[in-house]
Design a protein around this motif. Structure first.
Motif, PDB file in Angstrom:
ATOM      1  N   ARG A  70       0.826  -1.214   0.000  1.00  0.00           N
ATOM      2  CA  ARG A  70       0.000   0.000   0.000  1.00  0.00           C
ATOM      3  C   ARG A  70       0.855   1.258   0.000  1.00  0.00           C
ATOM      4  NH1 ARG A  70      -4.856  -1.461   4.330  1.00  0.00           N
ATOM      5  NH2 ARG A  70      -5.834  -3.092   3.062  1.00  0.00           N
ATOM      6  N   SER A  71       2.018   1.152   0.645  1.00  0.00           N
ATOM      7  CA  SER A  71       2.896   2.317   0.736  1.00  0.00           C
ATOM      8  C   SER A  71       3.743   2.508  -0.520  1.00  0.00           C
ATOM      9  CB  SER A  71       3.828   2.169   1.945  1.00  0.00           C
ATOM     10  OG  SER A  71       4.551   0.950   1.867  1.00  0.00           O
ATOM     11  N   GLY A  72       3.623   1.546  -1.458  1.00  0.00           N
ATOM     12  CA  GLY A  72       4.406   1.615  -2.692  1.00  0.00           C
ATOM     13  C   GLY A  72       5.179   0.325  -2.912  1.00  0.00           C
ATOM     14  N   ASN A  73       5.724   0.161  -4.080  1.00  0.00           N
ATOM     15  CA  ASN A  73       6.483  -1.048  -4.407  1.00  0.00           C
ATOM     16  C   ASN A  73       7.850  -1.045  -3.724  1.00  0.00           C
ATOM     17  OD1 ASN A  73       4.318  -1.535  -6.048  1.00  0.00           O
ATOM     18  ND2 ASN A  73       5.488  -1.738  -7.940  1.00  0.00           N
ATOM     19  N   VAL A  74       8.236  -2.209  -3.227  1.00  0.00           N
ATOM     20  CA  VAL A  74       9.584  -2.364  -2.674  1.00  0.00           C
ATOM     21  C   VAL A  74      10.302  -3.454  -3.464  1.00  0.00           C
ATOM     22  CG1 VAL A  74       8.970  -1.599  -0.360  1.00  0.00           C
ATOM     23  CG2 VAL A  74       8.812  -4.015  -0.911  1.00  0.00           C
ATOM     24  N   ARG A  75      11.595  -3.257  -3.695  1.00  0.00           N
ATOM     25  CA  ARG A  75      12.381  -4.197  -4.491  1.00  0.00           C
ATOM     26  C   ARG A  75      13.169  -5.110  -3.563  1.00  0.00           C
ATOM     27  NH1 ARG A  75      15.796  -0.923  -8.773  1.00  0.00           N
ATOM     28  NH2 ARG A  75      15.978  -2.962  -9.779  1.00  0.00           N
ATOM     29  N   ALA A  76      12.882  -6.408  -3.653  1.00  0.00           N
ATOM     30  CA  ALA A  76      13.582  -7.398  -2.823  1.00  0.00           C
ATOM     31  C   ALA A  76      14.809  -7.954  -3.523  1.00  0.00           C
ATOM     32  CB  ALA A  76      12.628  -8.541  -2.466  1.00  0.00           C
ATOM     33  N   VAL A  77      14.778  -7.959  -4.858  1.00  0.00           N
ATOM     34  CA  VAL A  77      15.930  -8.374  -5.662  1.00  0.00           C
ATOM     35  C   VAL A  77      16.194  -7.254  -6.656  1.00  0.00           C
ATOM     36  CG1 VAL A  77      16.790 -10.034  -7.366  1.00  0.00           C
ATOM     37  CG2 VAL A  77      15.485 -10.842  -5.396  1.00  0.00           C
ATOM     38  N   ARG A  78      17.463  -6.810  -6.732  1.00  0.00           N
ATOM     39  CA  ARG A  78      17.784  -5.610  -7.502  1.00  0.00           C
ATOM     40  C   ARG A  78      18.845  -5.896  -8.567  1.00  0.00           C
ATOM     41  NH1 ARG A  78      16.972  -0.590  -4.502  1.00  0.00           N
ATOM     42  NH2 ARG A  78      15.463  -1.010  -2.870  1.00  0.00           N
ATOM     43  N   ASP A  79      18.395  -6.007  -9.803  1.00  0.00           N
ATOM     44  CA  ASP A  79      19.316  -6.110 -10.957  1.00  0.00           C
ATOM     45  C   ASP A  79      20.387  -7.180 -10.763  1.00  0.00           C
ATOM     46  OD1 ASP A  79      18.065  -3.956 -12.365  1.00  0.00           O
ATOM     47  OD2 ASP A  79      19.074  -2.570 -11.008  1.00  0.00           O
ATOM     48  N   VAL A  80      19.950  -8.377 -10.386  1.00  0.00           N
ATOM     49  CA  VAL A  80      20.893  -9.468 -10.154  1.00  0.00           C
ATOM     50  C   VAL A  80      21.221 -10.176 -11.459  1.00  0.00           C
ATOM     51  CG1 VAL A  80      21.136 -11.771  -9.114  1.00  0.00           C
ATOM     52  CG2 VAL A  80      20.274  -9.861  -7.751  1.00  0.00           C
ATOM     53  N   SER A  81      22.509 -10.384 -11.701  1.00  0.00           N
ATOM     54  CA  SER A  81      22.974 -11.147 -12.857  1.00  0.00           C
ATOM     55  C   SER A  81      23.917 -12.248 -12.366  1.00  0.00           C
ATOM     56  CB  SER A  81      23.709 -10.245 -13.855  1.00  0.00           C
ATOM     57  OG  SER A  81      22.832  -9.301 -14.432  1.00  0.00           O
ATOM     58  N   LEU A  82      23.580 -13.488 -12.690  1.00  0.00           N
ATOM     59  CA  LEU A  82      24.382 -14.641 -12.288  1.00  0.00           C
ATOM     60  C   LEU A  82      24.312 -15.696 -13.374  1.00  0.00           C
ATOM     61  CD1 LEU A  82      23.332 -15.169  -8.536  1.00  0.00           C
ATOM     62  CD2 LEU A  82      25.604 -14.473  -9.330  1.00  0.00           C
ATOM     63  N   SER A  83      25.279 -16.587 -13.401  1.00  0.00           N
ATOM     64  CA  SER A  83      25.238 -17.710 -14.331  1.00  0.00           C
ATOM     65  C   SER A  83      25.601 -18.996 -13.588  1.00  0.00           C
ATOM     66  CB  SER A  83      26.191 -17.491 -15.505  1.00  0.00           C
ATOM     67  OG  SER A  83      27.527 -17.439 -15.048  1.00  0.00           O
ATOM     68  N   LEU A  84      25.142 -20.104 -14.133  1.00  0.00           N
ATOM     69  CA  LEU A  84      25.419 -21.419 -13.558  1.00  0.00           C
ATOM     70  C   LEU A  84      25.650 -22.395 -14.701  1.00  0.00           C
ATOM     71  CD1 LEU A  84      25.402 -23.083 -10.824  1.00  0.00           C
ATOM     72  CD2 LEU A  84      23.057 -23.684 -11.400  1.00  0.00           C
ATOM     73  N   GLY A  85      26.786 -23.076 -14.678  1.00  0.00           N
ATOM     74  CA  GLY A  85      27.111 -24.028 -15.722  1.00  0.00           C
ATOM     75  C   GLY A  85      26.514 -25.400 -15.459  1.00  0.00           C
ATOM     76  N   LYS A  86      26.504 -26.259 -16.471  1.00  0.00           N
ATOM     77  CA  LYS A  86      26.014 -27.625 -16.304  1.00  0.00           C
ATOM     78  C   LYS A  86      26.891 -28.358 -15.301  1.00  0.00           C
ATOM     79  CE  LYS A  86      23.758 -28.334 -20.764  1.00  0.00           C
ATOM     80  NZ  LYS A  86      23.693 -29.149 -21.996  1.00  0.00           N
ATOM     81  N   GLY A  87      26.242 -28.948 -14.292  1.00  0.00           N
ATOM     82  CA  GLY A  87      26.973 -29.687 -13.271  1.00  0.00           C
ATOM     83  C   GLY A  87      27.696 -28.816 -12.257  1.00  0.00           C
ATOM     84  N   GLU A  88      27.526 -27.486 -12.346  1.00  0.00           N
ATOM     85  CA  GLU A  88      28.228 -26.578 -11.430  1.00  0.00           C
ATOM     86  C   GLU A  88      27.441 -26.391 -10.140  1.00  0.00           C
ATOM     87  OE1 GLU A  88      30.440 -22.203 -11.540  1.00  0.00           O
ATOM     88  OE2 GLU A  88      28.716 -22.581 -12.834  1.00  0.00           O
ATOM     89  N   ARG A  89      28.165 -26.087  -9.056  1.00  0.00           N
ATOM     90  CA  ARG A  89      27.550 -25.860  -7.750  1.00  0.00           C
ATOM     91  C   ARG A  89      27.831 -24.416  -7.313  1.00  0.00           C
ATOM     92  NH1 ARG A  89      30.619 -30.342  -7.607  1.00  0.00           N
ATOM     93  NH2 ARG A  89      32.141 -29.450  -6.157  1.00  0.00           N
ATOM     94  N   LEU A  90      26.745 -23.645  -7.161  1.00  0.00           N
ATOM     95  CA  LEU A  90      26.834 -22.233  -6.804  1.00  0.00           C
ATOM     96  C   LEU A  90      26.157 -22.000  -5.461  1.00  0.00           C
ATOM     97  CD1 LEU A  90      27.339 -19.172  -7.616  1.00  0.00           C
ATOM     98  CD2 LEU A  90      25.033 -19.238  -8.596  1.00  0.00           C
ATOM     99  N   GLY A  91      26.823 -21.275  -4.574  1.00  0.00           N
ATOM    100  CA  GLY A  91      26.242 -20.930  -3.280  1.00  0.00           C
ATOM    101  C   GLY A  91      25.760 -19.490  -3.257  1.00  0.00           C
ATOM    102  N   LEU A  92      24.532 -19.264  -2.767  1.00  0.00           N
ATOM    103  CA  LEU A  92      24.014 -17.909  -2.525  1.00  0.00           C
ATOM    104  C   LEU A  92      24.079 -17.658  -1.031  1.00  0.00           C
ATOM    105  CD1 LEU A  92      20.802 -17.601  -4.752  1.00  0.00           C
ATOM    106  CD2 LEU A  92      23.126 -16.872  -5.281  1.00  0.00           C
ATOM    107  N   VAL A  93      24.850 -16.649  -0.628  1.00  0.00           N
ATOM    108  CA  VAL A  93      25.132 -16.422   0.783  1.00  0.00           C
ATOM    109  C   VAL A  93      24.728 -15.009   1.176  1.00  0.00           C
ATOM    110  CG1 VAL A  93      26.949 -16.421   2.539  1.00  0.00           C
ATOM    111  CG2 VAL A  93      27.076 -18.030   0.656  1.00  0.00           C
TER     112      VAL A  93
END
Length: 323
Positions: free
Chosen positions: A17-40
């Motif tokens: 009601r107070s307006g839009n809030v951004r929880a994720v902001r212009d995130v760019s990431l890549s993940l290869g086949k069989g790769e393991r990526l951690g988000l911390v």
């Protein structure tokens, strides 16, 4: 390495009601086949929202407000509901935090596993049973034929989480998103589940996105780490390089806060708190908590820039961050 997943300038907003809030902001990431990526990152950094947005599970009033989610060459963020259902739980599976919230308490494990298979495959009950038994064996559930007839409450917490992992494997997905998969488990069981995920990624050639606040866990399992703060990626790079030589002051603070970094002294604590999404400061969001801040940090948002070690960091103070 061939890319399995490319996230490009992804933004997620919540309409309040107070307006839009951004929880994720212009995130760019890549993940290869069989790769393991951690988000911390800390609670509220946007890790889980990012994970949910990949498979378009953002509930209203949330919505993807910009960017792309390229999975195997297609932008699945624009897929209609029915088309997305053929991806979700099939080619991309998700493991949630609490197995008791994932599993239906009034249905047997076998019934729930077969329902998942029938949602994506046209197979007989005999074929479905054979696949279920095979996946339970892969996660080291003893007597899988007997376990199919049991209910979730008849299993321990660690066994329930193994069953959730088995369900995520049923359709041989290309990517598994694991959202704090060991939070509700004791330390010994946590290690077992992490070892299991690592083994499955290596044997099945699946990509893994591990969402966690625990740097110690990602250091053992992942090949690359992306550090999130206030909905932004502030550092990304090879796991070992980030653990041994973090470039961003926030990443440095997280590593110094690990118990093994204290060496008998008081644990390090990052001062202050993460800003509210509704009251995001101008400039670098970490600026109010940063001991290296300069005047420009309060007015300019640092872009992700490459580092000499092959990663990326969003910080103006390159010299100050090479401690």
């Amino acid at each position: 390495m061939e890319h399995l997943l490319d996230i490009k300038n992804l933004s997620v907003e919540f309409a309040l009601r107070s307006g839009n809030v951004r929880a994720v902001r212009d995130v760019s990431l890549s993940l290869g086949k069989g790769e393991r990526l951690g988000l911390v990152g800390e609670s509220g950094a946007g890790k889980s929202v990012l994970g949910f947005s990949i498979i378009n599970l953002i509930s209203k009033p949330g919505f993807i407000s910009g960017g792309e989610v390229i999975f195997q060459g297609d932008d699945i963020s624009k897929y209609p509901y029915e088309k997305m259902r053929r991806i979700r739980g099939n080619r991309i599976s998700m493991i949630f935090q609490d197995p008791m919230m994932t599993l239906n308490p009034v249905l047997t494990v076998g019934t729930q596993m077969k329902e998942t298979l029938r949602a994506h495959m046209n197979i007989s009950d005999k074929e479905a049973t054979a696949i279920c038994i095979d996946k339970l064996k892969k996660v080291y559930i003893p007597s899988p034929e007997k376990r199919l007839e049991q209910y979730p409450h008849e299993f321990s917490g660690g066994m329930r989480q193994r069953i959730v992992v088995a369900i995520s494997l049923l359709t041989n997905p290309n990517l598994i998103i694991a959202d704090e998969p060991t939070t509700a488990l004791d330390v010994t069981i946590q290690a077992e589940i992490m070892d299991l995920l690592l083994e499955l990624c290596e044997t099945e050639n699946m990509g893994l996105m591990l969402i966690t606040h625990d740097l110690a866990v990602v250091s053992e399992v992942t090949q690359r780490i992306a550090v999130l703060y206030a909905g932004r990626v502030v550092e990304v790079g090879p796991t070992r390089r980030i653990i041994e030589n973090p470039q961003h002051p926030y990443t440095q603070g997280l590593i110094k806060a690990l118990p093994q970094s204290a060496h008998g002294n008081r644990l390090n604590q990052i001062p202050g708190m993460m800003p509210s999404l509704q009251d995001m400061p101008e400039g670098c969001p970490f600026c109010p908590r940063c001991e290296h801040r300069k005047d420009r940090c309060a007015t300019q948002t640092p872009p992700l820039r490459p580092t000499e070690a092959g990663g990326f960091v969003a910080c103006f103070m390159e010299g100050a961050c090479n401690e």
